[in-house]
Scaffold this motif. Structure first.
Motif, PDB file in Angstrom:
ATOM      1  N   UNK A 107       0.811  -1.187   0.028  1.00  0.00           N
ATOM      2  CA  UNK A 107       0.003  -0.103   0.117  1.00  0.00           C
ATOM      3  C   UNK A 107       0.736   1.164   0.198  1.00  0.00           C
ATOM      4  N   UNK A 142       3.629   3.991  -1.313  1.00  0.00           N
ATOM      5  CA  UNK A 142       3.971   4.241  -2.676  1.00  0.00           C
ATOM      6  C   UNK A 142       5.383   3.866  -2.994  1.00  0.00           C
ATOM      7  N   UNK A 153      14.229   7.734  -1.505  1.00  0.00           N
ATOM      8  CA  UNK A 153      13.886   9.277  -1.701  1.00  0.00           C
ATOM      9  C   UNK A 153      14.727  10.078  -0.496  1.00  0.00           C
ATOM     10  N   UNK A 183       7.327  10.019  10.287  1.00  0.00           N
ATOM     11  CA  UNK A 183       7.350  11.363  10.091  1.00  0.00           C
ATOM     12  C   UNK A 183       8.890  11.837   9.573  1.00  0.00           C
ATOM     13  N   UNK A 214       9.712   9.650   6.279  1.00  0.00           N
ATOM     14  CA  UNK A 214       9.191  10.036   5.311  1.00  0.00           C
ATOM     15  C   UNK A 214       9.195  11.439   4.830  1.00  0.00           C
ATOM     16  N   UNK A 215       8.896  12.118   5.846  1.00  0.00           N
ATOM     17  CA  UNK A 215       8.795  13.553   5.850  1.00  0.00           C
ATOM     18  C   UNK A 215       9.855  14.503   6.140  1.00  0.00           C
ATOM     19  N   UNK A 272      10.471  15.264   9.236  1.00  0.00           N
ATOM     20  CA  UNK A 272       9.819  16.181  10.341  1.00  0.00           C
ATOM     21  C   UNK A 272       9.998  15.443  11.408  1.00  0.00           C
ATOM     22  N   UNK A 282       3.897  16.634  -2.555  1.00  0.00           N
ATOM     23  CA  UNK A 282       4.610  15.415  -2.536  1.00  0.00           C
ATOM     24  C   UNK A 282       4.829  14.930  -1.309  1.00  0.00           C
ATOM     25  N   UNK A 283       4.605  15.744  -0.102  1.00  0.00           N
ATOM     26  CA  UNK A 283       4.865  15.097   1.039  1.00  0.00           C
ATOM     27  C   UNK A 283       3.657  14.380   1.663  1.00  0.00           C
ATOM     28  N   UNK A 284       3.817  13.525   2.673  1.00  0.00           N
ATOM     29  CA  UNK A 284       2.797  12.802   3.354  1.00  0.00           C
ATOM     30  C   UNK A 284       1.590  13.839   3.719  1.00  0.00           C
ATOM     31  N   UNK A 342       1.298  14.295   7.466  1.00  0.00           N
ATOM     32  CA  UNK A 342       2.810  15.358   8.081  1.00  0.00           C
ATOM     33  C   UNK A 342       2.441  16.591   7.920  1.00  0.00           C
ATOM     34  N   UNK A 343       2.025  16.828   6.526  1.00  0.00           N
ATOM     35  CA  UNK A 343       2.001  18.397   6.190  1.00  0.00           C
ATOM     36  C   UNK A 343       0.998  19.061   7.033  1.00  0.00           C
ATOM     37  N   UNK A 397      -1.886   8.107   4.561  1.00  0.00           N
ATOM     38  CA  UNK A 397      -1.512   7.314   3.443  1.00  0.00           C
ATOM     39  C   UNK A 397      -1.556   8.034   2.075  1.00  0.00           C
ATOM     40  N   UNK A 432      -0.520  11.678  -0.416  1.00  0.00           N
ATOM     41  CA  UNK A 432       0.430  12.848  -0.476  1.00  0.00           C
ATOM     42  C   UNK A 432      -0.074  14.108  -0.844  1.00  0.00           C
TER      43      UNK A 432
END
Ligand SMILES: Cc1cc2nc3c(=O)[nH]c(=O)nc-3n(C[C@H](O)[C@H](O)[C@H](O)COP(=O)(O)OP(=O)(O)OC[C@H]3O[C@@H](n4cnc5c(N)ncnc54)[C@H](O)[C@@H]3O)c2cc1C
Ligand code: FES
Lengths: 464, 102
Positions: free
Chosen positions: A34, A36, A48, A139, A142-143, A145, B30-32, B35-36, B80, B82
């Motif tokens: 699930x 990406x 990434x 966080x 992936x981001x 943060x 494009x960020x989650x 989170x954004x 889940x 973006x």
């Protein structure tokens, strides 16, 4: 409907290694996840991540690139962003991708769906601002943060890993509130001899501890009576340690006391599970290759029992080899010969496990929470209500549905299943195995009518 | 709860307009999404259908369903997804919205 020799669900270390190994032996393989991008939990978004981020996350993280690279060059249909919501006998796999449902067929299935963090029901754990430590790490991976003014609560290696990573990015946690005690460590040291064979884990653990120590993060051990305080958001963590009641103001509380196998998909297929007393969770009953009680259904990695990323990678390879042999692509003697070094490697990977499991046991009061504590987050059912069901004659989790709605919300019991079993077993004086677990029925994840409507037009178009 | 991004690379990406309950936020494309939204200062994603209690992302891995939001009439897990241009996000309403349609 396209049909494959093998469908692997989950593109973490177990699933990636399995898919690559099976494809190498000539099987047609679909890999669904699930997310990406490949990586699973430990290697989430590893392809990434910027150099700054990988420096913080460490070498154990970038190891994942060896797996994603192998996956890219293997002949595997990697269906990314595919939420698998039903697996039917035979097998037919239904999934949603980009808002449309599709199906594929497979002769054999390998579930590599990984772990979930063990639910940590304590007063106030449903408040916004309370997350799992794993969520904090997601966080970060992936981001890029991280939550500020956070207190880390609980026990286990992942808690220390996150604390050290937060120190490295310059946003250290306010404090570490640890639930394990010195006596847990003493009990665990009986397993120390075995653990020495898994020295890599121990030295890594010591390294994390010294990073946390150097950063002078306040630490409290043996914490009990933990509660998150706040009205609409988490405002403080309150607990008792060394006989003193302490309240630490914070904006975020990150909870963790271990991970447990994600058994949803395996249960939906009727695979037999047994209670694992050392890891305090249910694990599927498997042979040494990962074959389950359901024919042609294999399970590998943390969804088969918690062993960590390296053990997951090896288990994925072993299951794929066995599947290749069953499909006639690998002779029996060759199977044994290829598998032997992998089995030895897995054994040494797992050597530190008994030590880790006993040194960082779950926080007891969260296994059998106090009456007022919410245990089913979705339907806001308390521990006291489950105990009341037991006095009314409720013996197992599936019967709770006659009394209320625990486990019937959108998470479908993922975060209350183990607690409901534990509460009923305790109240009725039965074992977890006798008490059982929620029966899991598809859909494993909610599907909308719109997604289903799109199925007819999409099912043959499995894009890469 | 305050989420910060200590890495310089996070600030480079293009920011696009996203609306949450009618308010416009500029979030890195494009960020989650969960989170954004958290980093934009949104602390409450939904209220439970039982008591109306405020909830926000808990697991970030698609398992807890605490991050449910409504986008174009469909209830989805923000953790889940973006960020993409023009998302029109709402607080989900009522019990039906958090049950599966099936
Ligand atoms: C949040 C979290 C963070 C962790 N971080 C670390 C860490 O930093 N270091 C470490 O050593 N260990 C970590 N762990 C422990 C981790 O379980 C193992 O190290 C390792 O990731 C296990 O690998 P795996 O292949 O078994 O499963 P995973 O890596 O968990 O991969 C499982 C995959 O299955 C997919 N999946 C599950 N269900 C479905 C479905 N229905 N449809 C489609 N796809 C599905 C998931 O998206 C996931 O990508 C973490 C665990 C969790 C839960
Ligand atoms: S935060 Fe748990 S499902 Fe999104």
């Amino acid at each position: 409907m396209r049909t494959f020799d093998l469908a692997v669900i989950g593109a973490g270390p177990a699933g990636m290694a399995a898919a690559v190994t099976a494809a190498k032996h000539g099987l047609t393989v679909a890999l669904l996840d699930e997310q990406q991008r490949p990586g699973g939990q430990i290697y989430r978004d590893v392809d990434k991540a910027s150099p700054e981020r990988t420096e913080v996350l460490g070498r154990d993280y970038t190891h994942g690139r060896s797996l994603t690279t192998a996956l890219r060059s293997a002949s595997v249909d990697h269906i990314q962003g595919a939420v698998v919501w039903a697996i039917e006998d035979g097998f037919r796999i239904s999934f949603t991708r980009d808002g449309a449902a599709s199906q594929i067929g497979a002769e054999k299935i390998l579930l590599a769906t990984g772990a979930l963090e063990r639910p940590m029901p304590i007063p106030g754990w449903t408040l916004p601002g309370v997350m799992t430590a794993g969520a904090g790490q997601i966080l970060l991976k992936q981001s890029g943060m991280i939550p500020e003014k956070a207190v880390l609560v609980g026990s286990g290696p992942l808690l220390y890993l996150l604390a050290a990573q937060m120190v490295r990015v310059g946003v250290p946690p306010l404090a570490l509130v640890e639930t394990q005690s010195w006596s847990d460590f003493k009990t665990a040291s009986r397993n120390l001899f075995g653990a020495l064979r898994g020295w890599r884990y121990l030295s890594k653990g010591l390294g994390l501890h010294s990073e946390i120590l150097k950063a002078r993060i306040p630490r409290y051990t043996g914490a009990t009576d933990i509660a998150i305080e706040g009205t609409t958001n988490a405002e403080a963590v309150a607990f008792t340690a060394q006989g003193k009641r302490i309240t630490l103001p914070c904006e975020t509380a990150l909870l963790h006391h271990g991970v447990v196998p994600n058994t949803q998909a395996a249960r939906s297929l009727g695979a037999r599970h047994l209670w694992d007393a050392r890891q305090h969770c249910f694990s599927p009953e498997l042979d040494g290759w990962g074959a389950s009680s359901v024919q042609n259904l294999f399970i590998a990695g943390d969804s088969a029992g918690i062993g960590g990323a390296k053990a997951a990678e090896i288990a994925g390879q072993l299951a794929a080899l066995k599947i290749a042999a069953e499909c006639g692509k690998l002779a029996q003697d060759e199977l044994e010969r290829t598998a032997a070094p992998l089995k030895r490697a897995r054994e040494s990977e797992l050597a530190a496990r008994p030590f880790i499991d006993t040194a960082y046991p779950p926080y007891r009061p969260s296994l059998l929470p106090a009456d007022e504590t919410i245990i089913c987050r979705c339907e806001e059912v308390t521990a006291g209500e489950i105990r009341r069901y037991a006095t009314l004659g409720c013996l197992g989790p599936n019967q709770t549905k006659a009394f209320g709605r625990p486990g019937m919300g959108p998470c479908q019991g993922r975060y209350c299943g183990l607690t409901v079993t534990a509460l009923l077993a305790d109240a009725n004086g039965t074992t977890p195995d006798e008490t059982g677990h929620y029966r899991i029925r598809p859909p494993l994840k909610p599907v909308t009518l719109g997604e289903l409507a799109a199925m007819g037009t999409q099912s043959d178009k499995v894009a890469k | 709860m305050k989420i910060v991004s200590p890495f310089p690379d996070a600030n480079f990406s293009e920011h696009v307009a996203v609306s949450f309950d009618g308010q416009t936020h500029f979030l890195p494309k494009g960020t989650n999404l969960a989170a954004a939204l958290l980093s934009a200062g949104i602390t409450v994603f939904r209220n439970t259908p039982v008591s109306g209690a405020a909830r926000a992302p808990y697991c970030m891995m698609g398992a807890c369903f605490e991050c449910l939001v409504e986008i174009d009439g469909v209830v989805r897990q923000a953790c889940m997804m973006e960020v993409s241009e023009g998302l029109d996000i709402q607080h989900p309403q009522g019990r039906n919205s958090d049950d599966a349609d099936l």
